[in-house]
Scaffold this active site. Structure first.
Site, PDB file in Angstrom:
ATOM      1  N   LYS A   1       0.815  -1.214   0.000  1.00  0.00           N
ATOM      2  CA  LYS A   1       0.000   0.000   0.000  1.00  0.00           C
ATOM      3  C   LYS A   1       0.851   1.267   0.000  1.00  0.00           C
ATOM      4  CE  LYS A   1      -4.174  -1.983   2.015  1.00  0.00           C
ATOM      5  NZ  LYS A   1      -3.710  -3.365   2.306  1.00  0.00           N
TER       6      LYS A   1
HETATM    7  C1  LIG Z   1      -4.398  -4.461   1.774  1.00  0.00           C
HETATM    8  C2  LIG Z   1      -3.630  -5.742   1.732  1.00  0.00           C
HETATM    9  C3  LIG Z   1      -4.012  -6.822   0.901  1.00  0.00           C
HETATM   10  C4  LIG Z   1      -5.267  -6.779   0.063  1.00  0.00           C
HETATM   11  O1  LIG Z   1      -5.156  -5.891  -1.013  1.00  0.00           O
HETATM   12  P1  LIG Z   1      -6.470  -5.403  -1.795  1.00  0.00           P
HETATM   13  O2  LIG Z   1      -6.018  -4.388  -2.745  1.00  0.00           O
HETATM   14  O3  LIG Z   1      -7.383  -4.849  -0.730  1.00  0.00           O
HETATM   15  O4  LIG Z   1      -7.062  -6.600  -2.435  1.00  0.00           O
HETATM   16  C5  LIG Z   1      -3.204  -7.942   0.863  1.00  0.00           C
HETATM   17  N1  LIG Z   1      -2.097  -8.041   1.630  1.00  0.00           N
HETATM   18  C6  LIG Z   1      -1.700  -7.042   2.438  1.00  0.00           C
HETATM   19  C7  LIG Z   1      -0.480  -7.220   3.266  1.00  0.00           C
HETATM   20  C8  LIG Z   1      -2.443  -5.856   2.518  1.00  0.00           C
HETATM   21  O5  LIG Z   1      -2.045  -4.879   3.341  1.00  0.00           O
END
Ligand SMILES: *Cc1c(COP(=O)(O)O)cnc(C)c1O
Length: 435
Positions: A107
């Site tokens: 993210k």
């Molecule tokens: C947010 C997150 C996900 C999921 O990603 P999406 O875009 O919501 O499908 C998977 N793994 C981690 C470590 C995350 O922080």
């Protein structure tokens, strides 16, 4: 470029409006009106291009009409201050490591890009001096957003999180920063935090006094830059000579990450197909099986960043495929895994291949093990550093996990948060008092 709402009940928006607004006025999600196919020369040269060069070309396809090239290149450069390497795990299976950023999760890419783009639009607008970003978090989103927006002029960030329900390391990542970041510790659940944020967005008095916006994964400026590392990963596989039949497996919760991959493919990226890996929250898998989308309350699992019972980007996937279940099934398959399967996988891969997975990456790895055919190359997205889920991972491997220095530095910081009940009036008064 104009952006339209997936609900089709709102006027089209400029990029600035879509980024500042987040959600469309009809509660739909913004989609770009056009998706440019990149020329064959780009793909034949891609293995000779740097991550920055690749990303600038992709960014230009989306945002080139709306942001001057120099500015856009600077935003890309600032965002990608770290690499996203592809690492071989075992024959035919590769890990795309997305955890080398400041908060050790994928993210970071979207949050850093959105912060800089929003900062740019605010600096261009005479009528808006300051924007307040509200974000409810169960852990990872808060840390990525807080760190992505840290020190960006014209933006205040308020992170709401449920008291006692996020891990120590997650809490430290957004409560120790200071500057333009404030953490609000809500005596309640994650759903309470989300409700407070949603109520704030529709509260007239608050909106008269503050420019409120959100930084969750529905924002187009967080979503689209996530496509950069799919192109970069392909370039790396091509350099290794294994880019012919690539299958990408994405551990998915809100489905923003995989949607960015689908955009990349639509732009011509030669990926054969995708696999969506779920934990026990398997709404999408059920949709693939039945053609019916039925949201459900989320279930807590060891891969908690994927504990989502109503994936918000599902609307965008439908839109990309003209709402055709057949076409979606043709490009994406799905699997779901229990906590035990995830933990056993972490232990097994650590032992047999000396590769340490986090619980989300483990779902991605398992998805490839189940779905990959022998002539294909599998790439799974390792979405977080295993040290972010220390309890689960150390128990799985019956050993200790070294914590990277970036995470250690957060642990040494001093927590500061504003205590809050889950009553909206109290949160509203607090927001007004910050003026
Ligand atoms: C947010 C997150 C996900 C999921 O990603 P999406 O875009 O919501 O499908 C998977 N793994 C981690 C470590 C995350 O922080």
């Amino acid at each position: 470029m104009k952006y339209y709402s997936t609900n089709q009940q709102a006027p089209t928006a400029s990029l600035a409006e879509a980024v500042i607004g987040g959600l469309a006025p009809d509660r739909g999600l913004y989609m770009p009106e056009r998706i440019e196919t990149l020329p064959t020369s780009f793909y034949s040269n891609i293995d000779r291009m740097s991550f920055h060069e690749i990303s600038c070309r992709v960014a230009e396809a989306f945002f080139g009409e709306d942001i001057p090239q120099e500015k856009l290149d600077a935003i890309v450069r600032d965002t990608l201050a770290f690499d996203t390497p592809v690492v071989p795990v075992k024959k035919g299976i590769y890990s795309l490591e997305l955890f080398h950023g400041p908060t050790a999760a994928f993210k970071d890419v979207g949050a850093r890009f959105m912060a800089r783009m929003l900062g740019y639009f605010i600096s261009q607008k005479g009528d808006i001096k300051e924007v307040t970003v509200l974000v409810a978090t169960s852990g990872d989103t808060g840390s990525a957003v807080a760190n992505g927006f840290l020190g960006v002029p014209g933006i205040q960030v308020v992170v709401l999180y449920p008291k006692g329900k996020v891990s120590d390391i997650q809490e430290k990542q957004f409560t120790t920063l200071g500057q333009n970041i404030t953490a609000v510790e809500v005596d309640g659940t994650f759903d309470d935090c989300q409700r407070l944020v949603k109520s704030a967005f529709v509260d007239e008095e608050l909106n008269r006094h503050l420019n409120l916006t959100s930084a969750n994964s529905i924002n187009i400026a967080r979503l689209l830059p996530q496509s950069f590392y799919y192109f970069h990963a392909y370039a790396q596989l091509k350099r290794m000579g294994v880019a012919d039949q690539v299958v990408v497996c994405v551990p998915s919760g809100n489905f923003g990450n995989i949607t960015a991959g689908l955009f990349a493919r639509r732009m011509g990226l030669p990926v054969s197909r995708f696999i969506a890996a779920n934990n026990r929250n398997d709404i999408f898998l059920q949709y693939l099986r039945t053609g019916i989308y039925t949201p459900a309350p989320s279930i807590a699992t060891v891969a908690n960043a994927m504990d989502v019972g109503d994936p918000s980007n599902f609307a965008r996937i439908l839109e990309l495929y003209g709402k055709s279940w057949e076409r979606i099934k043709g490009d994406i398959s799905g699997y779901s895994f229990t906590d035990e399967e995830i933990i056993r996988c972490i232990a097994r891969v650590y032992k047999s291949d000396s590769y340490l997975l986090d619980p989300h990456g483990a779902c991605g790895y398992l998805g490839l093990e189940q779905g990959l055919q022998s002539h294909e190359t599998g790439l799974f997205l390792e979405t977080a550093h295993p040290a972010k889920f220390l309890g689960t991972v150390e128990k799985a491997i019956e050993g200790t996990v070294p914590v990277p220095e970036t995470l250690q530095r957060f642990m040494a910081g001093v927590k500061y948060s504003v205590p809050m009940t889950s009553r909206f009036e109290e949160f509203k008064d607090y927001l007004l008092s910050r003026k």
